[in-house]
Design a protein around this motif. Structure first.
Motif, PDB file in Angstrom:
ATOM      1  N   ILE A   1      22.946  47.982  40.499  1.00  0.00           N
ATOM      2  CA  ILE A   1      23.975  47.628  39.517  1.00  0.00           C
ATOM      3  C   ILE A   1      23.611  46.265  38.966  1.00  0.00           C
ATOM      4  O   ILE A   1      23.441  45.312  39.728  1.00  0.00           O
ATOM      5  N   PRO A   2      23.424  46.169  37.658  1.00  0.00           N
ATOM      6  CA  PRO A   2      23.042  44.869  37.092  1.00  0.00           C
ATOM      7  C   PRO A   2      24.131  43.818  37.278  1.00  0.00           C
ATOM      8  O   PRO A   2      25.309  44.154  37.391  1.00  0.00           O
ATOM      9  N   GLU A   3      23.696  42.586  37.303  1.00  0.00           N
ATOM     10  CA  GLU A   3      24.632  41.459  37.377  1.00  0.00           C
ATOM     11  C   GLU A   3      25.452  41.406  36.095  1.00  0.00           C
ATOM     12  O   GLU A   3      25.028  41.924  35.073  1.00  0.00           O
ATOM     13  N   ASN A   4      26.561  40.719  36.182  1.00  0.00           N
ATOM     14  CA  ASN A   4      27.249  40.288  34.982  1.00  0.00           C
ATOM     15  C   ASN A   4      27.944  41.308  34.110  1.00  0.00           C
ATOM     16  O   ASN A   4      28.056  41.108  32.916  1.00  0.00           O
ATOM     17  N   PHE A   5      28.332  42.420  34.668  1.00  0.00           N
ATOM     18  CA  PHE A   5      29.183  43.263  33.847  1.00  0.00           C
ATOM     19  C   PHE A   5      30.586  42.704  33.906  1.00  0.00           C
ATOM     20  O   PHE A   5      31.082  42.371  34.982  1.00  0.00           O
ATOM     21  N   LYS A   6      31.223  42.633  32.747  1.00  0.00           N
ATOM     22  CA  LYS A   6      32.596  42.137  32.744  1.00  0.00           C
ATOM     23  C   LYS A   6      33.470  43.117  33.513  1.00  0.00           C
ATOM     24  O   LYS A   6      34.275  42.743  34.329  1.00  0.00           O
ATOM     25  N   THR A   7      33.222  44.413  33.206  1.00  0.00           N
ATOM     26  CA  THR A   7      33.914  45.415  34.011  1.00  0.00           C
ATOM     27  C   THR A   7      32.947  45.772  35.128  1.00  0.00           C
ATOM     28  O   THR A   7      31.806  46.116  34.883  1.00  0.00           O
ATOM     29  N   GLY A   8      33.379  45.643  36.324  1.00  0.00           N
ATOM     30  CA  GLY A   8      32.528  46.012  37.444  1.00  0.00           C
ATOM     31  C   GLY A   8      31.523  44.981  37.861  1.00  0.00           C
ATOM     32  O   GLY A   8      30.346  45.286  37.985  1.00  0.00           O
ATOM     33  N   PRO A   9      31.962  43.722  38.055  1.00  0.00           N
ATOM     34  CA  PRO A   9      31.013  42.700  38.513  1.00  0.00           C
ATOM     35  C   PRO A   9      30.452  43.065  39.890  1.00  0.00           C
ATOM     36  O   PRO A   9      31.193  43.394  40.809  1.00  0.00           O
ATOM     37  N   VAL A  10      29.141  43.034  39.988  1.00  0.00           N
ATOM     38  CA  VAL A  10      28.487  43.530  41.190  1.00  0.00           C
ATOM     39  C   VAL A  10      28.698  42.603  42.382  1.00  0.00           C
ATOM     40  O   VAL A  10      28.638  43.026  43.528  1.00  0.00           O
ATOM     41  N   ASN A  11      28.996  41.339  42.102  1.00  0.00           N
ATOM     42  CA  ASN A  11      29.066  40.396  43.230  1.00  0.00           C
ATOM     43  C   ASN A  11      30.227  40.682  44.172  1.00  0.00           C
ATOM     44  O   ASN A  11      30.284  40.170  45.269  1.00  0.00           O
ATOM     45  N   ARG A  12      31.144  41.528  43.712  1.00  0.00           N
ATOM     46  CA  ARG A  12      32.267  41.861  44.597  1.00  0.00           C
ATOM     47  C   ARG A  12      31.846  42.748  45.757  1.00  0.00           C
ATOM     48  O   ARG A  12      32.552  42.892  46.723  1.00  0.00           O
ATOM     49  N   PHE A  13      30.686  43.364  45.612  1.00  0.00           N
ATOM     50  CA  PHE A  13      30.208  44.215  46.705  1.00  0.00           C
ATOM     51  C   PHE A  13      29.582  43.398  47.828  1.00  0.00           C
ATOM     52  O   PHE A  13      29.391  43.883  48.923  1.00  0.00           O
ATOM     53  N   PHE A  14      29.224  42.168  47.511  1.00  0.00           N
ATOM     54  CA  PHE A  14      28.427  41.393  48.465  1.00  0.00           C
ATOM     55  C   PHE A  14      29.275  40.430  49.279  1.00  0.00           C
ATOM     56  O   PHE A  14      30.384  40.080  48.931  1.00  0.00           O
ATOM     57  N   ARG A  15      28.667  39.992  50.361  1.00  0.00           N
ATOM     58  CA  ARG A  15      29.319  39.010  51.238  1.00  0.00           C
ATOM     59  C   ARG A  15      28.326  37.931  51.636  1.00  0.00           C
ATOM     60  O   ARG A  15      27.153  38.222  51.873  1.00  0.00           O
ATOM     61  N   LYS A  16      28.849  36.731  51.667  1.00  0.00           N
ATOM     62  CA  LYS A  16      28.098  35.609  52.221  1.00  0.00           C
ATOM     63  C   LYS A  16      26.711  35.430  51.610  1.00  0.00           C
ATOM     64  O   LYS A  16      25.731  35.205  52.302  1.00  0.00           O
ATOM     65  N   GLY A  17      26.656  35.621  50.346  1.00  0.00           N
ATOM     66  CA  GLY A  17      25.388  35.353  49.684  1.00  0.00           C
ATOM     67  C   GLY A  17      24.297  36.339  49.975  1.00  0.00           C
ATOM     68  O   GLY A  17      23.156  36.134  49.576  1.00  0.00           O
ATOM     69  N   GLU A  18      24.601  37.434  50.655  1.00  0.00           N
ATOM     70  CA  GLU A  18      23.573  38.434  50.936  1.00  0.00           C
ATOM     71  C   GLU A  18      23.532  39.436  49.799  1.00  0.00           C
ATOM     72  O   GLU A  18      24.545  40.041  49.464  1.00  0.00           O
ATOM     73  N   TRP A  19      22.327  39.616  49.264  1.00  0.00           N
ATOM     74  CA  TRP A  19      22.191  40.345  48.016  1.00  0.00           C
ATOM     75  C   TRP A  19      22.032  41.842  48.150  1.00  0.00           C
ATOM     76  O   TRP A  19      21.533  42.488  47.252  1.00  0.00           O
ATOM     77  N   SER A  20      22.352  42.407  49.305  1.00  0.00           N
ATOM     78  CA  SER A  20      22.329  43.858  49.327  1.00  0.00           C
ATOM     79  C   SER A  20      23.406  44.382  50.251  1.00  0.00           C
ATOM     80  O   SER A  20      23.836  43.693  51.179  1.00  0.00           O
ATOM     81  N   GLN A  21      23.862  45.546  49.958  1.00  0.00           N
ATOM     82  CA  GLN A  21      24.933  46.158  50.723  1.00  0.00           C
ATOM     83  C   GLN A  21      24.746  47.665  50.722  1.00  0.00           C
ATOM     84  O   GLN A  21      24.089  48.214  49.842  1.00  0.00           O
ATOM     85  N   LYS A  22      25.326  48.308  51.723  1.00  0.00           N
ATOM     86  CA  LYS A  22      25.291  49.764  51.740  1.00  0.00           C
ATOM     87  C   LYS A  22      26.455  50.307  50.913  1.00  0.00           C
ATOM     88  O   LYS A  22      27.572  49.766  50.973  1.00  0.00           O
ATOM     89  N   VAL A  23      26.193  51.344  50.150  1.00  0.00           N
ATOM     90  CA  VAL A  23      27.262  51.941  49.342  1.00  0.00           C
ATOM     91  C   VAL A  23      27.134  53.460  49.318  1.00  0.00           C
ATOM     92  O   VAL A  23      26.124  54.014  49.731  1.00  0.00           O
ATOM     93  N   ARG A  24      28.150  54.087  48.790  1.00  0.00           N
ATOM     94  CA  ARG A  24      28.040  55.515  48.506  1.00  0.00           C
ATOM     95  C   ARG A  24      28.576  55.783  47.099  1.00  0.00           C
ATOM     96  O   ARG A  24      29.338  54.994  46.545  1.00  0.00           O
ATOM     97  N   LEU A  25      28.121  56.903  46.535  1.00  0.00           N
ATOM     98  CA  LEU A  25      28.558  57.267  45.191  1.00  0.00           C
ATOM     99  C   LEU A  25      29.389  58.525  45.260  1.00  0.00           C
ATOM    100  O   LEU A  25      29.107  59.416  46.052  1.00  0.00           O
ATOM    101  N   LYS A  26      30.400  58.572  44.440  1.00  0.00           N
ATOM    102  CA  LYS A  26      31.174  59.796  44.360  1.00  0.00           C
ATOM    103  C   LYS A  26      31.480  60.080  42.895  1.00  0.00           C
ATOM    104  O   LYS A  26      31.945  59.216  42.157  1.00  0.00           O
ATOM    105  N   LYS A  27      31.171  61.308  42.521  1.00  0.00           N
ATOM    106  CA  LYS A  27      31.355  61.690  41.127  1.00  0.00           C
ATOM    107  C   LYS A  27      32.844  61.720  40.780  1.00  0.00           C
ATOM    108  O   LYS A  27      33.653  62.205  41.552  1.00  0.00           O
ATOM    109  N   VAL A  28      33.190  61.197  39.616  1.00  0.00           N
ATOM    110  CA  VAL A  28      34.571  61.306  39.148  1.00  0.00           C
ATOM    111  C   VAL A  28      34.559  61.913  37.756  1.00  0.00           C
ATOM    112  O   VAL A  28      33.530  61.905  37.078  1.00  0.00           O
ATOM    113  N   ASP A  29      35.668  62.427  37.334  1.00  0.00           N
ATOM    114  CA  ASP A  29      35.694  63.021  36.004  1.00  0.00           C
ATOM    115  C   ASP A  29      35.721  61.935  34.945  1.00  0.00           C
ATOM    116  O   ASP A  29      36.269  60.859  35.154  1.00  0.00           O
ATOM    117  N   ALA A  30      35.126  62.235  33.831  1.00  0.00           N
ATOM    118  CA  ALA A  30      34.966  61.251  32.759  1.00  0.00           C
ATOM    119  C   ALA A  30      36.300  60.716  32.274  1.00  0.00           C
ATOM    120  O   ALA A  30      37.287  61.406  32.297  1.00  0.00           O
TER     121      ALA A  30
END
Ligand SMILES: Cc1cc2nc3c(=O)[nH]c(=O)nc-3n(C[C@H](O)[C@H](O)[C@H](O)COP(=O)(O)O)c2cc1C
Ligand code: SF4
Ligand code: FES
Lengths: 838, 158, 417
Positions: free
Chosen positions: A809-838
């Motif tokens: 996920i690129p940095e700096n999206f106004k909607t969906g800032p990626v830094n909310r996924f991270f903790r303590k300055g660590e630049w990677s996290q485990k995630v999962r994806l789930k399809k949603v309807d458009a």
């Protein structure tokens, strides 16, 4: 060398020089259309024909190299007549609609007719028309084929330099049209280099359409405010609105090239949300105040805290002059070493990066680093998206000279197609990969390496373990190792992944040290994603060193340290110059908590960012287009920029603000202009002492040699802090989320550019094709991305060839800032994806 | 859309060349074979198979006149040579004759979609002029009666 | 002269390998394998064989430019694009005697070390392409192609590549581009194909007729070949005669046969009127008129008449022919086939065609002819490849003799004839 005469003028030039270039050296201009230095030569348009004594036919000077004793005539009657003829042919099917053409006034065809005639053509037949109305090819490109002269510069720049190759010649003969696949909308870099190289008004900028005539524009030379490739450009305004950014052959590192950000991303300057007056928090509200009140309150309030309870963070997009004054202000006025640039990189990662890449040892020229080198290794950088023009320049150099090129990266990138070897490793495993390569080299070198200092380190290493850890096949590791071992020289491109995952620097240093010890000439080109990151470090905006990398006695806190201290109520005041910490720091929650606990927060900003909205004092500042100064690109090239216009409202330059504050602190202090500050920099930073500020294509401003003498200090690996929140197991979160810049997004400024916004309308998450299949997703689908700390909605982009199991996920999206996924300055996290309807 | 057979044939023909890209011409020919048209999807699929940009397939397809890019031609594509040798021997009369018989103009297709009439540049059959090509077959030493017979035979076929 | 290249023209079985072998086929290949490759090249040089594709370049010399490095990949490309209007000779060989070509190509490939060859055949020749593919399959089966041919240690693969309607692909560098899967536009020379051709590897491009001549040279020797026709360009030559003649068709005659003999003896004389003009070598070649009829049909004699042998396709016109129309047809062709790469050819041929079309449609204006002449001057000698030059040669050759017909069209809006 070859001696020849052109129009009777005797000259001597290097063997192999084209007649055209030789003539240029002799001060003789030969008109061209299809020729462009740095593009493949096609000799198609025939405007450059010259007479060569002894040759039956006129020859194209753009493809014919000089020969000893050649007698060239570029102005004979036959040549002039032929030239007129070609121009007349150009005009025969040209729409001749200059009055409504954006290009009028700077059109090469217009100029050529003016210079070489004929003033009157005799074509009276029906013209071929490709279409009635101009048609858009992208949000930024609009096309008129009726004006085309079929020089195919657009196609060649797109194919050979930009490497997307989405343009082609459709049809043949007079019916040939250079356009996209069935004229459909382009899915490309949107760099607009096709527009720049088009000699006529065939490819045009959509945002600039009908906005101005070139002679009504005011221009200023500047440096692109995005990545650290350091492209120079000319920005132009009309009636107070910046309308265009153009680049030119022969100027800067980039020549005529820019990327989408550099060419179209300047419109944040005219964004109506720009701050225009100082704002001070009164009764909980930010209200406009005068500069006098603002500055006085700042000096008084900040001065009230103990030095160790104050900190400063400045943007790596400020000029060298701004940054020099900022660190001076923090250090001499507020007596603190709590200084950092950007909110993304950790203090110690930066120190290690600087050391490993030899940034502190002087500049390295990109062109120099490619010349004559045997192997190129691109690692730890998402170069094609973070530094697009560096990608273009590399591809262009590969186009003219074959060099064995290797790329190691978790994500696939456009440059892969130029590489002979690509290695897809798991995120953050650069250390394992590079150590593995070093291990193979060490084993192969046998005797030669046995006595080296580092020999010990290799003893207990298992190639298999390293290969497993990185996810790269042993055969690829072996191939990379053998290539490096067999080369006399190699150039490494090392970038921001090493700042995100500094562990990789251990392997990097080890490999570099080993190769150097084995007698290889190793050059490292750092690849950075903020225009003046290198300048910020050179200026000493760092807790551990001052200007010129002079270590400081009591190193201060870096950005993470400052936030932690604030959170622990050990730091009370922060001066943040142009950084939106809430959006940038890889842990949104901590940052927000920390900032809210501060007693005093000052922010210099263009916009009321999330961070600014929390401040006690917000100072409106000038953008890059509104100030003078210098910036230092990733190579160490110091380049200057000049202001195009005045900042909006009462906004001031950061330089003015820092000067005023310094002056308030120290009555002796007397700089008013960035030029004076630059002299100070030259006095303080050794490598800047003899810098000549040239915005021409010259490597003169690069001082030292590249760092090939790095010592063997290898970072101690910090103990992994296992922070498993029990709610999720590995199966729940199967993907590894990483981040970086997007081609159209890089930092806060880009998110304020309406044009860039039109290129990518929503926040995206990128996965590879295998995972897409596995989770039954395709490009355009929408998903929720769930991590341990955050969940957000994104549109899926599938990228073939990336490492499986990786989500980006690129940095700096106004909607969906990626830094909310991270903790303590660590630049990677485990995630999962789930399809949603458009 | 490429049929499975077409895809197989393309894969087969790729073996003849050193680069995948070189198979773009035979691939287009194969794609066109059944439906006598090269569609946008065909080009995209070929691009994917040959690992090249779609625009390259588009470029190639538009350069060579035998590919009917997004142009549906009749089941029988009549191409009458109108170059010099045929012209000297009354190719124009043959063309006019066919126009009359089929009630279409050059470039047109009969309403039943059966015939399209085009002119062609020299087809390398000058010694047996005037001549025409219908799909893959050459018809030489044409006379108006001969044309009548040919058209009648084709009309009677499906 | 007993036909060499056309000896199987009327043998409906000759395309089959059995029949070809029964007639002594592949004996030359066998013989070639007893020779040293360099000696084959020398033999072809000594024979004086010059390329039949149009330019008349000495074939042995062309082969000798190929680097000798045995580790290097090399290619042979047979030019079977036969697009020059008035030309239909290669088709005759391909359709009726495909093994002759295959044998010639294999010998050539052996001589300069090509392990792969392609036959670039124009797309419209569907029948010919199928014939060739079938013949190649037979040759593989009989061991004349493939691994270790006839125990010689030489291996060779051969493929057919079909064009798709582009005259320019007959130009050798455009042909290479097309073979690589590109738009067929000419490349800058140097590098010449012998150094950097197909896939950037050394490549020989030879015409079908040229290659089909090779087996007979191997069989009968250089002396025999050099003894046929003129000294500087000897050998048998296929002339294709079309247009207003009684017996159009292919005639294999000694190089240098006078055009009068070809038209009046072999092709049976003029059909439907009296002789007006003849184009000797495909439409590019400037016309000949009555007074030129004794010109010998070989490269040098025609060049001396400011014309050219080209492909040897003779187009005969009787006195009912409108020369403005001929000009229109030729120019329309060049404009249609211009690849579009270079300005003068792309714009010039189109412009001239537009003027001629007007003239032909009765809307000629005074000065049109002069304008055409001016435009020819703006094209000739300035184009990227010879196509543009060829266009002007054709029209200039026409104007040289029949300018008055053009002026008549300008003034009267119709034909003089
Ligand atoms: C526009 C143009 C079209 C040509 N078309 C053909 C052709 O259809 N067949 C051919 O054999 N040569 C053609 N040639 C000549 C070739 O470029 C080349 O000279 C020839 O194939 C070499 O073979 P040769 O040495 O056996 O004659 C053409 C040349 C030009 C410039
Ligand atoms: S002369 Fe120029 S435009 Fe014409 S075919 Fe040759 S290269 Fe193409
Ligand atoms: S500039 Fe030389 S041919 Fe176009």
């Amino acid at each position: 060398m070859a001696k020849l005469t052109i129009n009777g003028k005797f000259i001597e030039v290097k063997d192999g020089t084209l007649i055209l270039e030789a003539a240029k050296q002799a001060g003789i201009e030969i008109p061209t259309f299809c020729y462009q230095a740095d593009l493949s030569r096609i000799g198609a348009c025939r405007i450059c024909l010259v007479e060569i004594a002894g040759q039956r036919k006129l020859m194209t000077s753009c493809t014919t190299p000089v020969m000893e004793g050649m007698e060239v005539n570029s102005e004979s009657a036959a040549v002039q007549e032929s030239r007129k003829g070609v121009i007349e042919f150009f005009l025969s099917n040209h729409s001749l609609d200059c009055p409504v053409c954006d290009k009028a006034g700077e059109c090469e065809l217009q100029d050529m007719v003016y210079k070489h005639g004929p003033r009157k053509g005799s074509f009276k037949e029906k013209k071929i028309r490709f279409h009635e109305k101009d048609y858009p090819l992208s949000p930024v490109i609009i096309k008129n084929s009726n004006r085309c002269v079929k020089c195919t510069r657009c196609i060649r720049v797109c194919r050979d330099t930009v490497g997307v190759g989405v343009l082609g010649s459709m049809g043949r003969g007079a019916h040939q049209e250079e356009t996209s696949f069935l004229r459909t909308y382009l899915d490309c870099d949107h760099c607009g280099n096709c527009i720049e190289v088009c000699p006529v008004g065939c490819f045009m900028r959509r945002p600039y359409r009908y906005k101005s005539r070139p002679w009504d524009l005011k221009s200023a030379d500047t440096i692109c405010p995005y990545c650290a490739t350091g492209c120079t450009s000319k920005i132009q305004e009309r009636d107070g609105e910046v309308v265009r950014s153009i680049s030119k052959m022969g100027k800067g590192v980039n020549n005529e090239l820019l990327c989408a950000r550099g060419r179209f991303g300047f419109d944040f300057i005219s964004n109506e949300d720009r701050l225009t007056t100082p704002l001070m928090r009164k009764d909980g509200e930010l209200v406009p105040v005068s500069w006098d009140e603002a500055l006085e309150s700042l000096a008084v309030n900040l001065g009230a805290f103990a030095p160790e309870r104050i900190g400063g963070i400045a943007s790596a997009r400020l000029t060298n002059e701004d940054l020099f004054l900022f660190q001076d202000l923090m250090r001499s006025a507020f007596k603190t070493n709590n200084i950092d640039s950007s909110a993304r990189w950790n203090r110690d990662s930066v120190s290690a990066f600087i050391k490993a890449t030899g940034i502190n040892e002087g500049g390295v020229s990109l062109r120099g680093a490619l010349e004559g080198v045997d192997a190129i290794f691109i690692v730890g950088t998402q170069i094609s998206e973070e530094n697009p023009v560096t990608d273009y320049l590399l591809r262009r150099s590969f186009d003219s000279r074959w060099v064995f090129t290797m790329i190691a990266s978790a994500r696939a990138m456009k440059l892969d197609s130029c590489a002979q070897l690509t290695m897809r490793h798991d995120p953050a495993t650069e250390n394992a990969l590079l150590t593995a390569i070093a291990k193979v080299i060490f084993d192969d070198a046998g005797e030669k390496a046995a006595g080296l200092d580092c020999a010990e380190l290799f003893k207990d290493l298992s190639l298999k373990d390293l290969s497993d850890e990185s996810g790269v096949d042993q055969s690829d590791i072996g191939a990379a190792a053998r290539k490096l071992f067999g080369s006399e020289s190699a150039t490494f491109f090392a970038g921001t992944e090493f700042l995100r995952f500094p562990d990789g620097l251990r392997g990097f240093s080890l490999l570099k040290e080993l190769l150097t010890a084995l007698g290889k000439k190793i050059t490292v080109v750092p690849v950075l994603d903020r225009c003046n990151q290198r300048g910020a470090w050179d200026m000493g905006v760092h807790p551990a060193f001052g200007p010129g990398y002079e270590p400081v006695e009591n190193p201060g806190l870096g950005n993470a340290g400052m936030l932690e201290a604030a959170d622990a109520r050990q730091l009370d005041a922060l001066y943040i110059a142009g950084v939106d910490i809430l959006n940038n720091y890889p842990d949104f929650e901590t940052a927000e908590k920390a900032l809210s606990k501060l007693q005093y927060l000052v922010v210099n900003e263009l916009f009321l960012t999330g961070t600014a909205a929390m401040a006690d004092l917000v100072l409106p500042v000038a953008s890059f287009a509104e100030k003078a100064g210098t910036m230092t690109n990733q190579e160490g090239r110091v380049q200057s920029m000049s202001p195009l216009m005045k900042p909006p409202g009462e906004a001031r330059t950061a330089h003015d603000i820092f000067s005023a504050l310094l002056k308030a602190h120290d009555f002796e202090f007397n700089v008013a202009k960035p030029k004076g500050t630059f002299e100070k920099i030259q006095a303080n930073v050794k490598s800047y002492a003899d810098v000549e500020l040239l915005n021409e294509r010259s490597d003169k401003s690069l001082t030292g040699e590249s760092g090939n003498t790095v010592s063997s200090s290898i970072l101690e690996k910090e103990a992994d802090e296992e922070d498993q929140t029990p709610a999720y197991t590995a199966e729940d979160l199967p993907l590894t989320l990483i981040t970086g810049n997007h081609l159209f997004y890089s930092g806060m400024l880009s998110s304020r550019s309406a044009t860039l916004g039109s290129l990518l309308k929503e926040a995206i998450v990128e996965i590879n094709d295998t995972d897409a299949k596995k989770y039954d997703l395709k490009s355009g689908d929408h998903v929720t991305v769930t991590g341990r700390y955050h969940e957000g909605r994104y549109a899926v982009r599938v990228k073939n060839g990336s490492r499986k199991g990786v989500a980006f996920i690129p940095e700096n999206f106004k909607t969906g800032p990626v830094n909310r996924f991270f903790r303590k300055g660590e630049w990677s996290q485990k995630v999962r994806l789930k399809k949603v309807d458009a | 859309m490429l049929t499975e057979e077409a895809k197989k044939a393309i894969k087969e023909v790729m073996k003849r060349y050193k680069t995948k890209r070189a198979a773009v011409m035979p691939a287009l020919t194969i794609a066109q074979d059944d439906v006598r048209e090269v569609t946008a999807e065909d080009m995209l699929e070929i691009a994917e198979m040959l690992e090249i940009q779609p625009v390259i397939v588009n470029e190639v397809a538009k350069f060579y006149t035998m590919y009917n890019v997004q142009r549906k031609v009749g089941k029988y594509h009549i191409e009458v040579c109108h170059n010099i040798s045929c012209n000297l021997l009354q190719a124009e009369r043959i063309i006019a004759h066919i126009e009359n018989r089929l009630n279409i103009k050059v470039g047109g297709t009969t309403t039943d979609g059966k015939f399209t009439l085009s002119t062609a540049e020299c087809l390398g059959s000058c010694g047996t002029a005037p001549m025409m090509q219908i799909n893959d077959t050459y018809y030489e030493d044409l006379t108006e009666t001969k044309v009548n017979d040919i058209l009648a035979t084709l009309k009677s076929r499906d | 002269m007993k036909p060499i290249l056309l000896k199987n023209q009327f043998n409906p079985e000759a395309y089959k390998v059995e029949s070809y072998v029964a007639g002594g086929g592949y004996e030359s290949l066998k013989k070639a394998f007893t020779m040293k490759p360099d000696d084959i090249i020398q033999l072809v040089k000594d024979s004086g064989l010059r390329g039949r594709g149009g330019a008349g370049f000495p074939t042995g010399l062309k082969w000798s430019f190929i680097p000798k490095d045995p580790t290097m990949q090399k290619y042979l490309a047979c030019n079977a694009d036969e697009g020059e209007p008035g030309t239909f000779k290669d088709r005759g060989i391909i359709n009726n005697d495909p093994h002759l070509l295959i044998e010639g190509m294999t010998i050539a490939s052996f001589a300069f070390g090509a392990s792969v060859s392609y036959i670039y055949i124009r797309g419209e020749f569907v029948f010919g392409a199928r014939r060739l593919e079938a013949a190649i399959a037979e040759a593989y089966e009989k061991g004349f192609l493939g691994e270790n041919i006839m125990g010689s240690g030489f291996s060779h693969d051969m493929y057919v590549h079909c064009g798709a309607g582009a005259y320019i692909c007959g130009e050798e560098t455009a042909l290479i581009d097309s073979l690589e899967g590109r738009r067929g536009t000419p490349r800058i020379k140097p590098p010449f194909p012998a150094i950097e051709g197909l896939n950037s590897k050394p490549t020989v491009i030879n015409n079908v007729e040229t290659l089909s001549t090779v087996p007979s040279i191997i069989k009968n020797g250089a002396k025999w070949f050099a003894g046929i026709g003129p000294e500087k360009c000897p050998g048998p030559k296929i002339y294709g005669v079309s247009g207003h003649v009684q017996k159009p068709g292919l005639y294999e005659l000694p190089m240098g046969t006078p055009i009068r003999e070809i038209i009046f003896n072999h092709a049976g004389g003029i059909k439907g009127g009296t002789f007006k003009a003849a184009i000797p070598g495909g439409i590019t070649a400037p016309m000949l008129v009555e007074k030129d009829l004794d010109t010998r049909m070989d490269f040098d004699s025609l060049a001396a008449k400011q014309s050219m042998l080209g492909s040897g396709g003779v187009i005969v016109m009787n006195n009912s022919t409108c020369m403005v129309k001929v000009a229109l047809i030729t120019n329309r062709f060049f404009s249609h086939e211009s690849c579009g790469k270079c300005t003068p050819c792309r714009e010039g041929t189109t412009w001239i065609t537009q003027i001629l079309k007007r003239m032909e449609d009765g809307e000629g204006r005074p000065g049109d002819t002069a304008e055409i002449e001016r435009l020819c001057g703006m094209i000739f000698g300035r184009t990227f490849c010879p196509l543009g030059d060829g266009a002007t040669m054709a029209i200039r050759g026409n104007l040289a003799h029949f300018r008055d017909e053009f002026i008549y069209h300008e003034e009267h809006g119709r034909c003089k004839v």
